[in-house]
Design a protein around this motif. Structure first.
Motif, short mmCIF file in Angstrom:
data_model
loop_
_atom_site.label_atom_id
_atom_site.label_comp_id
_atom_site.label_asym_id
_atom_site.label_seq_id
_atom_site.Cartn_x
_atom_site.Cartn_y
_atom_site.Cartn_z
N ASP A 121 0.86 -1.18 0.00
CA ASP A 121 0.00 0.00 0.00
C ASP A 121 0.90 1.24 0.00
O ASP A 121 2.11 1.12 0.15
CB ASP A 121 -0.93 0.00 1.23
N SER A 126 -1.31 -0.99 5.93
CA SER A 126 -2.77 -0.99 5.95
C SER A 126 -3.30 -2.41 6.13
O SER A 126 -2.63 -3.38 5.76
CB SER A 126 -3.33 -0.39 4.66
N GLU A 127 -4.51 -2.50 6.68
CA GLU A 127 -5.11 -3.81 6.90
C GLU A 127 -6.47 -3.94 6.24
O GLU A 127 -7.35 -4.64 6.72
CB GLU A 127 -5.22 -4.10 8.41
N ASP A 128 -6.66 -3.27 5.12
CA ASP A 128 -7.90 -3.41 4.38
C ASP A 128 -7.85 -4.68 3.53
O ASP A 128 -6.79 -5.29 3.34
CB ASP A 128 -8.14 -2.18 3.49
N THR A 153 -5.44 -4.88 0.41
CA THR A 153 -4.03 -4.98 0.81
C THR A 153 -3.69 -6.39 1.24
O THR A 153 -2.64 -6.94 0.87
CB THR A 153 -3.73 -3.99 1.95
N GLY A 200 -7.27 -3.98 12.07
CA GLY A 200 -8.30 -3.34 11.28
C GLY A 200 -7.83 -2.08 10.58
O GLY A 200 -6.78 -1.53 10.91
N PRO A 201 -8.62 -1.63 9.60
CA PRO A 201 -8.24 -0.43 8.85
C PRO A 201 -8.45 0.84 9.66
O PRO A 201 -9.16 0.86 10.65
CB PRO A 201 -9.17 -0.48 7.64
N ASP A 227 -2.91 2.96 11.12
CA ASP A 227 -1.80 2.89 10.16
C ASP A 227 -0.62 3.76 10.62
O ASP A 227 0.54 3.38 10.45
CB ASP A 227 -2.25 3.37 8.78
#
Length: 381
Positions: free
Chosen positions: A229, A301-303, A306, A332-333, A338
């Motif tokens: 990301d 990022s943790e979406d 990604t 989590g996002p 971040d």
């Protein structure tokens, strides 16, 4: 001749600390203290006076090297949600005006050309009535150029050159928070940095200390730091800077989706040259191909997109390593999460580079310096 890693040094605390005559590990472990002190200094300096301001642009003035890489991480964090442009530069743009906010990092040196250039940029910014936030000592060319017309954040934790990223990051985060551009908890970041310094401290073995484990994986390889990301790509750039500065290692930083732009490197990974051979002799010359590549998939990022990109990369290159922060409380996002993950991973990259530099003898030590018997998080005497 390829530089050989002294792996036993990393497992021997006494030898490791003796090799670190300049105290770089101790300095890196002050990351949490740097953030805590800088955050407090920002509040006391009047950073809150920026509240309610809707800047036309946020300009991050940074010196070349780690400072520029830190500014790039901050910009990557902010850009997806920021209502104004975020500009990373070493010079004051000619369009600066009273609606712009400038964050300038300096080191207070009268002899450093980079600080002289920073002073010139600060002078232009204040003359154009921009809102200026200065991070660095209260004295030096940049504060003199500001002539009292800047918010001065003076760090209270002395640190060695090249290891002040937490200070610069905290100042940028505090400014962005005051402008309502970033919802981040400075104390939470400081606590996580303390935890990382403890986990990766020299007294822990490599299977416990993530920074040591990363150093061992990168040893005698060409690191490919590829982010999933935008923030991770900027963080990969910071890691490449740290490896060059502290370990003399040349690394390639970029994005996973940009791997098509470096076909030769991707081909070497596809060909399996990133996997160590049992017949490899570390004392032989590396040959025309140089050290084999080692892919590190950097994730901030943790979406969902990604995560899928990282999983696809690991399926394609099974020998790849993953650089990410495993913290359930930050799962989590979210831009604030971040921001903390990026800060902690930057420290891990710094420590890995320092361990690699010390274990290969590439890191210059000060033979006249004596180790301070005091303690800091993760670096006990």
């Amino acid at each position: 001749m390829r530089t050989v890693l002294d792996e036993a040094l990393l497992e021997d605390t006494g030898r490791l600390l003796d090799a670190d005559r300049a105290g770089v590990l101790r300095a890196a472990a002050t990351a949490g203290a740097q953030v805590r002190a800088t955050w407090a200094a920002a509040q006391e300096s009047g950073i809150g006076s920026l509240g309610g301001l809707r800047p036309r642009a946020l300009v991050l003035l940074a010196r070349p090297g780690p400072e520029r890489a830190v500014a790039a991480v901050t910009a990557a964090l902010l850009e997806p949600t920021c209502p104004c442009p975020v500009v990373v530069t070493g010079t004051a743009p000619p369009w600066l005006g009273p609606l712009d906010v400038v964050v300038a990092s300096h080191r207070g040196s009268e002899r450093d050309p980079a600080d002289a250039a920073m002073a010139e940029a600060v002078d232009r910014a204040v003359r154009r009535n921009a809102h200026v936030v200065l991070t660095g000592p209260a004295d030096g060319p940049a504060p003199a150029a500001a002539a009292g017309r800047a918010i001065q954040i003076s760090p209270r934790v002395p640190v060695l050159d090249g290891l002040a990223a937490p200070t610069d990051l905290a100042a940028a985060y505090a400014t962005a928070r005051a402008l309502d551009l970033l919802d981040v908890d400075g104390e939470a970041l400081a606590d996580r940095l303390d935890d990382e310094a403890e986990r990766s401290g020299p007294r822990h073995e490599a299977f416990v200390a993530p920074a040591k484990a990363l150093a061992l994986r990168l040893a005698e390889h060409t690191p490919l730091l590829w982010g999933t990301d935008a923030t991770a790509i900027a963080l990969a750039g910071y890691g490449a800077t740290a490896l060059a500065a502290h370990a003399g290692v040349v690394a390639h930083a970029g994005g996973l989706t940009g791997a098509v732009g470096v076909p030769a490197l991707a081909a070497r990974l596809d060909g399996g040259t990133g996997v160590d051979s049992i017949f490899a002799d570390p004392f032989d010359d590396p040959g025309p191909d140089g050290p084999p590549p080692r892919l590190v998939v950097v994730t901030v990022s943790e979406d969902v997109p990604t995560r899928r990109l990282a999983q696809d990369a690991e399926r394609r290159w099974p020998a790849a390593d993953r650089l990410e922060l495993d913290d359930l409380e930050l799962a989590g996002p979210g831009v604030g999460r971040d921001a903390i993950r990026a800060g902690v991973l930057a420290l891990r990259l710094d420590l890995a580079a320092l361990y690699l530099g010390l274990a290969t003898g590439s890191l210059g030590a000060d033979p006249d310096a004596e180790r301070d018997p005091g303690t800091v998080p993760g670096i006990g005497a």
